[in-house]
Design an enzyme around this catalytic site. Structure first.
Site, mmCIF file in Angstrom:
data_model
loop_
_atom_site.group_PDB
_atom_site.id
_atom_site.type_symbol
_atom_site.label_atom_id
_atom_site.label_comp_id
_atom_site.label_asym_id
_atom_site.label_seq_id
_atom_site.Cartn_x
_atom_site.Cartn_y
_atom_site.Cartn_z
ATOM 1 C CB THR A 173 -9.488 6.657 -0.997
ATOM 2 O OG1 THR A 173 -10.442 7.329 -0.169
ATOM 3 C CG2 THR A 173 -8.367 6.109 -0.115
ATOM 4 C CG PHE A 175 -6.606 2.122 -1.630
ATOM 5 C CD1 PHE A 175 -6.877 1.555 -0.402
ATOM 6 C CD2 PHE A 175 -7.615 2.817 -2.274
ATOM 7 C CE1 PHE A 175 -8.129 1.685 0.188
ATOM 8 C CE2 PHE A 175 -8.871 2.957 -1.696
ATOM 9 C CZ PHE A 175 -9.129 2.385 -0.462
#
Length: 285
Positions: A173, A175
């Site tokens: 992921t 960010f």
């Protein structure tokens, strides 16, 4: 000693919590119910930064976040890439043979679909991974397990029955790190990412012409996504990341051409590129 705080969306032990601790190991983390609350914590000076997920290598972009970023009143000052390593967590005494139901966020359940199917386990959707782990720990039923992070397991006293059960090993992921004020990131300080939103004029080939400057000036667009705003299906807003600093000549020329063919261009952040980008570039082991 003053403790600096970084906010995130989710319960303690969420992957966003892990990302905060990895990027700022000396800081305290502040769990928030939703993204708006995380943004508000920074605006109201209850936190210095917010760690916000923007996209996942398996699931794609995080829903609604592109709508929220421009209106947050904050600036992107950095990025962080967090490996997502799903653990099968269960109460003490449970075994893989006693488990019947696995609780987690819908995206996490989708990312362990092959594992669940091969073991005949029934998925149950929760609002987030860490919250599912907390509920499984509170119930203490050996028939229930959760898919969540190793951090969630430690925080809620759950045992790891099976580690790393995600179907795709590259599951990561990205960010963005938000702050009240933009950082002063000099153009000669190393690889840079510039993030911005824009709306093109409602004329034929407007997007093609608006982006033409990036091609002719050799500026790499690493991310480009469109989404509808204001309930209109005629004009879309675009979110983009590019490699380079706005003060670099070729980047400046590309942005000037973009502005000429656009109704609005707004810079969301100019910040250092994560080393993850270079280490995971095509052809790099």
């Amino acid at each position: 000693m003053t403790v600096t705080t970084i906010a995130f969306q989710g319960a303690p032990g969420a992957y966003s919590d892990m990302a905060c601790r990895a990027a700022y190991p000396e800081w305290a983390t502040l769990p928030c119910a939703d993204f708006d609350s995380a943004f508000a914590a920074v605006r109201e000076e209850r936190a210095e930064r917010a760690m916000i997920p923007i996209e996942n290598s398996t699931a794609g972009r995080v829903a609604a976040i592109h709508h929220l970023l421009p209106g947050s009143g904050l600036h992107i000052v950095g990025e962080h890439f967090q490996k997502v390593e799903h653990q099968l967590l269960a109460p003490p005494g449970a075994t893989l043979e006693t488990i019947r139901t696995v609780h987690s966020h819908v995206e996490a359940l989708g990312q362990v679909r092959d594992f669940l199917r091969s073991h005949g386990l029934r998925p149950k959707v929760h609002a987030d991974t860490a919250g599912a782990a907390a509920e499984v720990a509170e119930r203490g039923d050996p028939a229930d397990a959760a898919v969540a992070s190793a951090l969630a397991g430690r925080l809620y006293g759950l045992q790891t029955l099976v580690p790393d059960i995600h179907d795709q090993q590259h599951n990561t992921t990205r960010f963005v790190i938000m702050a009240r004020e933009p950082i002063d990131h000099p153009r000669d300080a190393g690889p840079t990412v510039t993030s911005f939103v824009f709306r093109v004029r409602s004329v034929p080939a407007a997007l093609y012409k608006a982006l033409g400057g990036f091609a002719t000036n050799g500026v790499n667009i690493t991310k480009l996504e469109s989404y509808i705003v204001d309930g209109s299906f005629r004009v879309a807003q675009f979110y983009a990341d590019i490699e380079g600093h706005p003060e670099e000549r070729l980047v400046r020329l590309a942005l000037e051409e973009l502005a000429f063919f656009s109704r609005e261009v707004r810079i969301l952040g100019v910040y250092p590129a994560s080393p993850f980008r270079k280490s995971h570039a095509p052809g790099v082991d």
